[in-house]
Motif scaffolding. Structure first.
Motif, PDB file in Angstrom:
ATOM      1  N   ILE A   1     -16.307   8.716  -5.544  1.00  0.00           N
ATOM      2  CA  ILE A   1     -16.189   9.008  -6.978  1.00  0.00           C
ATOM      3  C   ILE A   1     -16.419  10.501  -7.205  1.00  0.00           C
ATOM      4  CG2 ILE A   1     -17.266   8.666  -9.239  1.00  0.00           C
ATOM      5  CD1 ILE A   1     -17.636   5.688  -8.464  1.00  0.00           C
ATOM      6  N   LYS A   2     -17.429  11.040  -6.524  1.00  0.00           N
ATOM      7  CA  LYS A   2     -17.736  12.467  -6.639  1.00  0.00           C
ATOM      8  C   LYS A   2     -16.534  13.317  -6.203  1.00  0.00           C
ATOM      9  CE  LYS A   2     -22.321  14.266  -6.044  1.00  0.00           C
ATOM     10  NZ  LYS A   2     -23.492  13.948  -5.261  1.00  0.00           N
ATOM     11  N   ILE A   3     -15.942  12.946  -5.077  1.00  0.00           N
ATOM     12  CA  ILE A   3     -14.767  13.660  -4.566  1.00  0.00           C
ATOM     13  C   ILE A   3     -13.609  13.552  -5.566  1.00  0.00           C
ATOM     14  CG2 ILE A   3     -12.973  13.633  -2.770  1.00  0.00           C
ATOM     15  CD1 ILE A   3     -15.180  12.838  -0.766  1.00  0.00           C
TER      16      ILE A   3
ATOM     17  N   CYS B   1       0.819  -1.219   0.000  1.00  0.00           N
ATOM     18  CA  CYS B   1       0.000   0.000   0.000  1.00  0.00           C
ATOM     19  C   CYS B   1       0.855   1.272   0.000  1.00  0.00           C
ATOM     20  CB  CYS B   1      -0.938   0.020   1.203  1.00  0.00           C
ATOM     21  SG  CYS B   1      -2.211  -1.245   1.125  1.00  0.00           S
ATOM     22  N   ALA B   2       2.040   1.198   0.588  1.00  0.00           N
ATOM     23  CA  ALA B   2       2.909   2.378   0.644  1.00  0.00           C
ATOM     24  C   ALA B   2       3.503   2.670  -0.735  1.00  0.00           C
ATOM     25  CB  ALA B   2       4.021   2.168   1.665  1.00  0.00           C
ATOM     26  N   TYR B   3       3.699   1.622  -1.521  1.00  0.00           N
ATOM     27  CA  TYR B   3       4.284   1.763  -2.857  1.00  0.00           C
ATOM     28  C   TYR B   3       3.399   2.616  -3.762  1.00  0.00           C
ATOM     29  CZ  TYR B   3       5.968   0.535  -7.492  1.00  0.00           C
ATOM     30  OH  TYR B   3       6.431   0.601  -8.784  1.00  0.00           O
ATOM     31  N   GLN B   4       2.103   2.354  -3.748  1.00  0.00           N
ATOM     32  CA  GLN B   4       1.147   3.189  -4.481  1.00  0.00           C
ATOM     33  C   GLN B   4      -0.233   3.018  -3.861  1.00  0.00           C
ATOM     34  OE1 GLN B   4       1.303   1.505  -8.512  1.00  0.00           O
ATOM     35  NE2 GLN B   4      -0.861   1.029  -8.344  1.00  0.00           N
ATOM     36  N   GLU B   5      -1.099   3.992  -4.120  1.00  0.00           N
ATOM     37  CA  GLU B   5      -2.453   3.936  -3.555  1.00  0.00           C
ATOM     38  C   GLU B   5      -3.155   2.672  -4.044  1.00  0.00           C
ATOM     39  OE1 GLU B   5      -3.680   5.771  -1.289  1.00  0.00           O
ATOM     40  OE2 GLU B   5      -2.228   7.386  -1.297  1.00  0.00           O
ATOM     41  N   ARG B   6      -3.866   2.019  -3.139  1.00  0.00           N
ATOM     42  CA  ARG B   6      -4.606   0.801  -3.479  1.00  0.00           C
ATOM     43  C   ARG B   6      -6.055   0.954  -3.029  1.00  0.00           C
ATOM     44  NH1 ARG B   6      -0.809  -2.087  -6.483  1.00  0.00           N
ATOM     45  NH2 ARG B   6       1.181  -1.921  -5.437  1.00  0.00           N
ATOM     46  N   CYS B   7      -6.947   0.210  -3.694  1.00  0.00           N
ATOM     47  CA  CYS B   7      -8.332   0.181  -3.230  1.00  0.00           C
ATOM     48  C   CYS B   7      -8.538  -1.111  -2.440  1.00  0.00           C
ATOM     49  CB  CYS B   7      -9.307   0.271  -4.405  1.00  0.00           C
ATOM     50  SG  CYS B   7      -9.246  -1.114  -5.547  1.00  0.00           S
ATOM     51  N   HIS B   8      -9.619  -1.161  -1.689  1.00  0.00           N
ATOM     52  CA  HIS B   8      -9.920  -2.338  -0.856  1.00  0.00           C
ATOM     53  C   HIS B   8      -9.912  -3.625  -1.682  1.00  0.00           C
ATOM     54  CE1 HIS B   8     -11.052   0.788   1.860  1.00  0.00           C
ATOM     55  NE2 HIS B   8     -11.519  -0.039   2.774  1.00  0.00           N
ATOM     56  N   LYS B   9     -10.483  -3.533  -2.876  1.00  0.00           N
ATOM     57  CA  LYS B   9     -10.614  -4.722  -3.722  1.00  0.00           C
ATOM     58  C   LYS B   9      -9.236  -5.308  -4.054  1.00  0.00           C
ATOM     59  CE  LYS B   9     -12.996  -6.280  -7.858  1.00  0.00           C
ATOM     60  NZ  LYS B   9     -13.595  -5.887  -9.122  1.00  0.00           N
ATOM     61  N   GLU B  10      -8.271  -4.439  -4.397  1.00  0.00           N
ATOM     62  CA  GLU B  10      -6.914  -4.906  -4.722  1.00  0.00           C
ATOM     63  C   GLU B  10      -6.260  -5.569  -3.512  1.00  0.00           C
ATOM     64  OE1 GLU B  10      -4.923  -1.825  -7.860  1.00  0.00           O
ATOM     65  OE2 GLU B  10      -5.638  -0.952  -5.982  1.00  0.00           O
TER      66      GLU B  10
ATOM     67  N   LEU C   1     -13.657   3.266 -11.657  1.00  0.00           N
ATOM     68  CA  LEU C   1     -13.761   3.330 -10.193  1.00  0.00           C
ATOM     69  C   LEU C   1     -14.900   2.436  -9.699  1.00  0.00           C
ATOM     70  CD1 LEU C   1     -13.046   7.128  -9.548  1.00  0.00           C
ATOM     71  CD2 LEU C   1     -11.614   5.204  -8.853  1.00  0.00           C
ATOM     72  N   LYS C   2     -16.010   2.419 -10.430  1.00  0.00           N
ATOM     73  CA  LYS C   2     -17.138   1.553 -10.054  1.00  0.00           C
ATOM     74  C   LYS C   2     -16.717   0.088 -10.104  1.00  0.00           C
ATOM     75  CE  LYS C   2     -21.136   4.375 -11.332  1.00  0.00           C
ATOM     76  NZ  LYS C   2     -22.120   4.616 -12.421  1.00  0.00           N
ATOM     77  N   MET C   3     -15.925  -0.272 -11.116  1.00  0.00           N
ATOM     78  CA  MET C   3     -15.440  -1.652 -11.224  1.00  0.00           C
ATOM     79  C   MET C   3     -14.596  -2.023 -10.009  1.00  0.00           C
ATOM     80  SD  MET C   3     -14.502  -2.282 -15.263  1.00  0.00           S
ATOM     81  CE  MET C   3     -12.869  -2.801 -14.807  1.00  0.00           C
ATOM     82  N   ARG C   4     -13.967  -1.026  -9.402  1.00  0.00           N
ATOM     83  CA  ARG C   4     -13.141  -1.267  -8.216  1.00  0.00           C
ATOM     84  C   ARG C   4     -13.957  -1.102  -6.930  1.00  0.00           C
ATOM     85  NH1 ARG C   4     -10.184   0.232 -12.334  1.00  0.00           N
ATOM     86  NH2 ARG C   4      -8.029  -0.470 -12.553  1.00  0.00           N
ATOM     87  N   GLN C   5     -15.274  -1.030  -7.095  1.00  0.00           N
ATOM     88  CA  GLN C   5     -16.214  -0.936  -5.966  1.00  0.00           C
ATOM     89  C   GLN C   5     -15.980   0.292  -5.081  1.00  0.00           C
ATOM     90  OE1 GLN C   5     -15.531  -4.834  -4.387  1.00  0.00           O
ATOM     91  NE2 GLN C   5     -16.681  -5.805  -6.024  1.00  0.00           N
ATOM     92  N   ILE C   6     -15.657   1.406  -5.717  1.00  0.00           N
ATOM     93  CA  ILE C   6     -15.485   2.667  -4.997  1.00  0.00           C
ATOM     94  C   ILE C   6     -16.877   3.295  -4.839  1.00  0.00           C
ATOM     95  CG2 ILE C   6     -14.371   4.939  -5.059  1.00  0.00           C
ATOM     96  CD1 ILE C   6     -12.372   2.574  -4.863  1.00  0.00           C
TER      97      ILE C   6
ATOM     98  N   GLU D   1      -9.669   4.811   0.776  1.00  0.00           N
ATOM     99  CA  GLU D   1     -10.418   4.761  -0.479  1.00  0.00           C
ATOM    100  C   GLU D   1     -10.567   6.140  -1.143  1.00  0.00           C
ATOM    101  OE1 GLU D   1     -13.362   1.363  -1.212  1.00  0.00           O
ATOM    102  OE2 GLU D   1     -11.238   1.449  -1.652  1.00  0.00           O
ATOM    103  N   THR D   2     -10.771   7.176  -0.350  1.00  0.00           N
ATOM    104  CA  THR D   2     -10.911   8.524  -0.913  1.00  0.00           C
ATOM    105  C   THR D   2      -9.607   8.933  -1.591  1.00  0.00           C
ATOM    106  OG1 THR D   2     -12.431   9.083   0.867  1.00  0.00           O
ATOM    107  CG2 THR D   2     -11.538  10.923  -0.379  1.00  0.00           C
TER     108      THR D   2
END
Length: 157
Positions: free
Chosen positions: A95-97, A20-29, A85-90, A59-60
């Motif tokens: 998404i708005k932000i 996670c420190a290497y690059q931003e990740r989403c929960h799904k990843e 982003l939707k595919m990544r369940q964000i 996630e934000t």
């Protein structure tokens, strides 16, 4: 990664902190990564909770970085960014932000530059209908809004 290697919760935590420190990740990843490491659901929840509490996983922040990056480097339009982003369940909220990361002036300037560049590439195409279709397909694939695309196509003479 060794298929049969097993990890303790602490080893997995440290590994995922680096991930996670290497690059931003989403929960799904992160969940996928833990699943590939053959962690049990209870451990997965524990590790994700740890990553969230220590701000490795946000996630934000992920959505904002994703939107900025895909817009600036790949020149994606808002539709493509939203769909990815939707595919990544964000969440819709995030998404708005994320979309606020793209200034309107820069957005339209990028669209114009992208459309112009593509029209230059299509200059050898003599059939106006084919040229319009190729331009539209190119811009839609990159996720630009239909109003912008159709307006641009009407300019083609």
């Amino acid at each position: 990664m060794n298929e049969n290697k097993t990890y303790t919760v602490d080893e997995a935590k440290r590994r995922l902190e680096r991930y996670c420190a290497y690059q931003e990740r989403c929960h799904k990843e992160v969940q996928q990564k833990l699943y590939e490491m053959r962690m049990i659901p209870l451990a997965i929840d524990q590790i994700i909770d740890h990553l969230l509490r220590h701000n490795f996983l946000n996630e934000t922040r992920f959505a904002q970085a994703f939107a900025r990056g895909k817009f600036r480097t790949k020149k994606w339009g808002r539709n493509r960014i939203v769909n990815e982003l939707k595919m990544r369940q964000i969440s819709k909220f995030n998404i708005k932000i994320a979309l606020k990361e793209i200034p309107d002036s820069e957005y339209y300037k990028t669209f114009e530059a992208l459309a112009e560049k593509r029209m230059q590439q299509l200059s050898s195409e003599k059939n106006l209908q084919k040229k319009r279709k190729k331009l539209a397909d190119y811009l839609f694939y990159r996720g630009w809004e239909s109003e912008l695309v159709y307006e641009k196509i009407r300019e083609l003479k």
